[in-house]
Design an enzyme around this catalytic site. Structure first.
Site, PDB file in Angstrom:
ATOM      1  N   GLU A   1       0.824  -1.217   0.000  1.00 55.77           N
ATOM      2  CA  GLU A   1       0.000   0.000   0.000  1.00 55.77           C
ATOM      3  C   GLU A   1       0.858   1.267   0.000  1.00 55.77           C
ATOM      4  OE1 GLU A   1      -2.779  -0.350   3.245  1.00 55.77           O
ATOM      5  OE2 GLU A   1      -3.480  -2.314   2.590  1.00 55.77           O
TER       6      GLU A   1
ATOM      7  N   TRP B   1       0.046   6.338   3.375  1.00 58.29           N
ATOM      8  CA  TRP B   1      -0.060   6.369   4.831  1.00 58.29           C
ATOM      9  C   TRP B   1       1.057   5.620   5.546  1.00 58.29           C
ATOM     10  CZ3 TRP B   1      -4.674   4.928   2.074  1.00 58.29           C
ATOM     11  CH2 TRP B   1      -4.737   3.581   1.705  1.00 58.29           C
TER      12      TRP B   1
ATOM     13  N   TYR C   1     -11.285  -2.814   0.266  1.00 53.96           N
ATOM     14  CA  TYR C   1     -12.239  -2.913   1.365  1.00 53.96           C
ATOM     15  C   TYR C   1     -13.534  -2.203   0.958  1.00 53.96           C
ATOM     16  CZ  TYR C   1      -8.572  -4.827   4.250  1.00 53.96           C
ATOM     17  OH  TYR C   1      -7.597  -5.652   4.754  1.00 53.96           O
TER      18      TYR C   1
ATOM     19  N   GLU D   1      -5.544  -8.129  -0.222  1.00 57.40           N
ATOM     20  CA  GLU D   1      -6.337  -8.028   1.015  1.00 57.40           C
ATOM     21  C   GLU D   1      -7.753  -7.654   0.598  1.00 57.40           C
ATOM     22  OE1 GLU D   1      -5.044  -5.333   4.070  1.00 57.40           O
ATOM     23  OE2 GLU D   1      -2.955  -5.980   3.931  1.00 57.40           O
TER      24      GLU D   1
END
Length: 220
Positions: free
Chosen positions: A43, A54, A111, A141
């Site tokens: 990510e 992040w 997500y 994920e």
């Protein structure tokens, strides 16, 4: 970025120290012929829509991230001669892609909203733009699960999915329908288009006799 451009030599030494420490563990697995889907620096670009990395390894931008990836690749592959790693990149943002020679599989962490069972075609297609070569694309994920029929119909043939723990899978010590309905859970794991562990071929022994495997497994 400073560690990689030479202005922070101590920081660079720390990077090398950490990579070498990781190498000690990986070499033990390599010696025992354990293949690894190796997904470092995940990510890195954050959400490509918002350009909001992040994690520290992506926060200095794409150039520093790519340089760090290549440093790790070179150190593990050419210095420590580790050969059991299948390099899985999921930097999310296409501008963070290190290059075909440094990546085996492209991934994305998704997500979606609860009960969103769509194929996530937009994200799959975004990852296809990363390279002109044929690369495997995986959902590295996920929260809510996609309907396998929708994925095949849309051409979004994710190589695998890896559902996160907690409320995405288990709630009150039992399978949760909060993000993926119980009916869809059952459909996915019983689908002829989804392979479970017991249905995989012997991946350690190649070349795989594809025709024989298909004949023994109903041509799927």
């Amino acid at each position: 970025a400073a560690a990689l451009n030479g202005s922070d030599p101590e920081g660079y030494d720390y990077l090398i120290r950490d990579i070498d420490a990781i190498a000690e563990i990986l070499m033990n697995l390599d010696d025992n012929h354990v293949p690894i889907l190796w997904r470092p620096l995940h990510e890195g670009g954050g959400d490509p829509k918002w350009k909001n990395p992040w994690f520290w390894w992506g926060s200095s931008g794409a150039d520093a991230y790519i340089e760090l990836w290549k440093l790790m690749y070179d150190r593990l592959t050419n210095v420590h001669n580790i050969n059991n790693l299948i390099w899985v990149w999921n930097g999310q943002d296409p501008t963070y892609y290190p290059g075909d020679e440094y990546v085996d599989i492209i991934g994305y962490d998704l997500y979606p909203d609860p009960q969103d069972s769509s194929s996530q075609k937009d994200t799959y297609d975004l990852m296809k733009t990363v390279t002109d070569t044929n690369k495997i694309i995986a959902m590295t994920e996920n929260g809510s699960l996609f309907d396998p029929d929708a994925a095949f119909n849309d051409g979004s043939r994710w190589a695998w999915f890896s559902t996160w723990n907690g409320e995405f899978t288990i709630k009150d010590a039992q399978l949760s329908g909060e993000y993926t309905s119980i009916d869809l859970w059952k459909k996915i794991y019983n689908s002829e288009r989804v392979l479970t562990l017991d249905e995989l071929p012997d991946l350690k022994n190649y070349p795989l006799d594809t025709e024989k495997f298909l004949a023994e497994n109903g041509g799927q």
